[in-house]
Write a protein that holds these residues in place. Sequence first.
Motif, PDB file in Angstrom:
ATOM      1  N   LEU A  14      -5.765  -5.961 -10.038  1.00 19.13           N
ATOM      2  CA  LEU A  14      -5.999  -6.451  -8.680  1.00 19.13           C
ATOM      3  C   LEU A  14      -5.438  -5.495  -7.634  1.00 19.13           C
ATOM      4  O   LEU A  14      -6.017  -5.330  -6.557  1.00 19.13           O
ATOM      5  N   GLN A  15      -4.312  -4.859  -7.918  1.00 19.83           N
ATOM      6  CA  GLN A  15      -3.731  -3.934  -6.942  1.00 19.83           C
ATOM      7  C   GLN A  15      -4.398  -2.563  -6.961  1.00 19.83           C
ATOM      8  O   GLN A  15      -4.037  -1.700  -6.156  1.00 19.83           O
ATOM      9  N   PHE A  16      -5.356  -2.386  -7.825  1.00 23.71           N
ATOM     10  CA  PHE A  16      -6.149  -1.153  -7.804  1.00 23.71           C
ATOM     11  C   PHE A  16      -6.899  -1.028  -6.483  1.00 23.71           C
ATOM     12  O   PHE A  16      -7.189   0.073  -6.017  1.00 23.71           O
ATOM     13  N   PHE A  17      -7.194  -2.179  -5.858  1.00 23.11           N
ATOM     14  CA  PHE A  17      -7.921  -2.195  -4.585  1.00 23.11           C
ATOM     15  C   PHE A  17      -6.976  -2.283  -3.388  1.00 23.11           C
ATOM     16  O   PHE A  17      -7.385  -2.681  -2.303  1.00 23.11           O
ATOM     17  N   ALA A  18      -5.706  -1.947  -3.594  1.00 22.24           N
ATOM     18  CA  ALA A  18      -4.707  -2.115  -2.546  1.00 22.24           C
ATOM     19  C   ALA A  18      -4.986  -1.256  -1.331  1.00 22.24           C
ATOM     20  O   ALA A  18      -5.478  -0.134  -1.427  1.00 22.24           O
ATOM     21  N   GLY A  19      -4.652  -1.815  -0.180  1.00 18.69           N
ATOM     22  CA  GLY A  19      -4.797  -1.114   1.092  1.00 18.69           C
ATOM     23  C   GLY A  19      -4.188  -1.963   2.189  1.00 18.69           C
ATOM     24  O   GLY A  19      -3.989  -3.178   2.019  1.00 18.69           O
ATOM     25  N   HIS A  20      -3.863  -1.344   3.322  1.00 21.64           N
ATOM     26  CA  HIS A  20      -3.177  -2.069   4.388  1.00 21.64           C
ATOM     27  C   HIS A  20      -4.008  -3.238   4.915  1.00 21.64           C
ATOM     28  O   HIS A  20      -3.503  -4.352   5.107  1.00 21.64           O
ATOM     29  N   GLU A  21      -5.288  -3.001   5.141  1.00 23.85           N
ATOM     30  CA  GLU A  21      -6.139  -4.078   5.654  1.00 23.85           C
ATOM     31  C   GLU A  21      -6.265  -5.209   4.636  1.00 23.85           C
ATOM     32  O   GLU A  21      -6.238  -6.395   5.001  1.00 23.85           O
ATOM     33  N   THR A  22      -6.383  -4.864   3.376  1.00 24.54           N
ATOM     34  CA  THR A  22      -6.459  -5.879   2.323  1.00 24.54           C
ATOM     35  C   THR A  22      -5.173  -6.680   2.255  1.00 24.54           C
ATOM     36  O   THR A  22      -5.193  -7.910   2.071  1.00 24.54           O
ATOM     37  N   ASP A  23      -4.034  -5.999   2.410  1.00 31.11           N
ATOM     38  CA  ASP A  23      -2.746  -6.693   2.415  1.00 31.11           C
ATOM     39  C   ASP A  23      -2.709  -7.755   3.507  1.00 31.11           C
ATOM     40  O   ASP A  23      -2.319  -8.918   3.270  1.00 31.11           O
ATOM     41  N   CYS A  24      -3.094  -7.378   4.722  1.00 32.52           N
ATOM     42  CA  CYS A  24      -3.014  -8.301   5.855  1.00 32.52           C
ATOM     43  C   CYS A  24      -3.984  -9.470   5.692  1.00 32.52           C
ATOM     44  O   CYS A  24      -3.651 -10.612   6.027  1.00 32.52           O
ATOM     45  N   ARG A  25      -5.162  -9.194   5.181  1.00 34.22           N
ATOM     46  CA  ARG A  25      -6.124 -10.276   4.959  1.00 34.22           C
ATOM     47  C   ARG A  25      -5.624 -11.249   3.892  1.00 34.22           C
ATOM     48  O   ARG A  25      -5.786 -12.466   4.022  1.00 34.22           O
ATOM     49  N   ALA A  26      -5.005 -10.708   2.837  1.00 30.21           N
ATOM     50  CA  ALA A  26      -4.481 -11.567   1.777  1.00 30.21           C
ATOM     51  C   ALA A  26      -3.330 -12.430   2.289  1.00 30.21           C
ATOM     52  O   ALA A  26      -3.244 -13.615   1.974  1.00 30.21           O
ATOM     53  N   VAL A  27      -2.449 -11.833   3.090  1.00 30.02           N
ATOM     54  CA  VAL A  27      -1.328 -12.595   3.658  1.00 30.02           C
ATOM     55  C   VAL A  27      -1.849 -13.694   4.580  1.00 30.02           C
ATOM     56  O   VAL A  27      -1.380 -14.842   4.539  1.00 30.02           O
ATOM     57  N   LEU A  28      -2.831 -13.361   5.405  1.00 33.41           N
ATOM     58  CA  LEU A  28      -3.398 -14.345   6.323  1.00 33.41           C
ATOM     59  C   LEU A  28      -4.052 -15.491   5.567  1.00 33.41           C
ATOM     60  O   LEU A  28      -3.883 -16.662   5.917  1.00 33.41           O
ATOM     61  N   PHE A  29      -4.788 -15.168   4.515  1.00 26.53           N
ATOM     62  CA  PHE A  29      -5.447 -16.211   3.730  1.00 26.53           C
ATOM     63  C   PHE A  29      -4.426 -17.127   3.068  1.00 26.53           C
ATOM     64  O   PHE A  29      -4.684 -18.324   2.877  1.00 26.53           O
ATOM     65  N   ASN A  30      -3.281 -16.589   2.711  1.00 25.62           N
ATOM     66  CA  ASN A  30      -2.293 -17.392   2.000  1.00 25.62           C
ATOM     67  C   ASN A  30      -1.679 -18.501   2.852  1.00 25.62           C
ATOM     68  O   ASN A  30      -0.975 -19.357   2.333  1.00 25.62           O
TER      69      ASN A  30
END
Length: 255
Positions: free
Chosen positions: A42-58
Motif C-alpha cells: 500500500l505504501q508503494f503509492f505513497a506521496g504527500h497528496e495521498t497522505d493528506c487525502r488518507a488523513v482527511l478520509f480517516n
Amino acid sequence: MPGFRFDWRHPCLIHFAAFAGLSLVTALGLLNQFDLWCTRVLQFFAGHETDCRAVLFNWVGSPEFTGLVTLILAGLFWLKFSPRQSLFFLGAMALGTIVEVAAKFWLPQMPIPDEIQRGCEFLSGGIITMDSPGSYPSGHMFRTAFLIFIVDRFRIFGSGLINQIITRLTLILLIILMLATRVYLGEHWASDVIGGLILALAVSLLVPAPALPSPLGRGEGEGFNEEPIFYFLSPWAFFFSRPGRLSFGTGSVRR
C-alpha cells in the motif's frame, strides 16, 4: 422473561469465534510477515497528496464523527422503531468499544515502527486520541463498519432494490477505503483492520433489526432480519449458519 437464545451456527457467534481466533493468531505473531507485506504494497503509492487525502478520509472513523452519528441513529431508532432497539444499538457499540480497548492494552502484538507511519503536516486524523501498547483491533475500522452494517440492516436509505444496491456498493466502498487508508498511513497493520471489521460484524448482529421486507426475497420475521451484505463479507457465516435460530424474547426467525 425476554432474553437471547443462540444457535451455535448463527453468524453472531461465528463472527465472535472468528475474532477470537484472529486475536490468538495475531498474539502469536503468525501474521507479522503478512502485515509487513500489506504495508509495503500500500505504501508503494505513497506521496504527500495521498497522505493528506488518507488523513482527511480517516475523519470518517474518528471518535468525534462516529460518536455524533451514533447519537443521531440512536435517536432515530428510539423515535421510529422502539426504545429497546435504540438501547440495544448503544449497548452493542459500547460492548465493541470495550473489547477494542481491552485488546489494545492486553493483547501482545508486533509494534508499528515510527518510520512507516505517515501523515499530513496541516491535518490530523481526529481530536480524541488514545495511547495504547497495541493497535489491534482498529477502532476506526470497528466504528465505521459497525455503523455501516447497522445502516444497512435498518434500511436507513430505503428498502427498494435500486436503493439497496446503490447503498450497499457505497457502504462496501467505504469499508475498503477505511481498511486501505489505515494500513497506508501506518496507523494499523492489516490484521488490525480485519479484526475491527469482524468485531463490527459480530456486535452489529446483537442489535435486533425490525422485520423489513427484503428486495431480494429472503423473507422476513419479527425481531431479526438477516441481510445479504453480511454473507457477501463473510462467506463462512453463510456456509455454517443454515438453518439457524436467533431469539430476542419477543420473536424469532428460522432460516
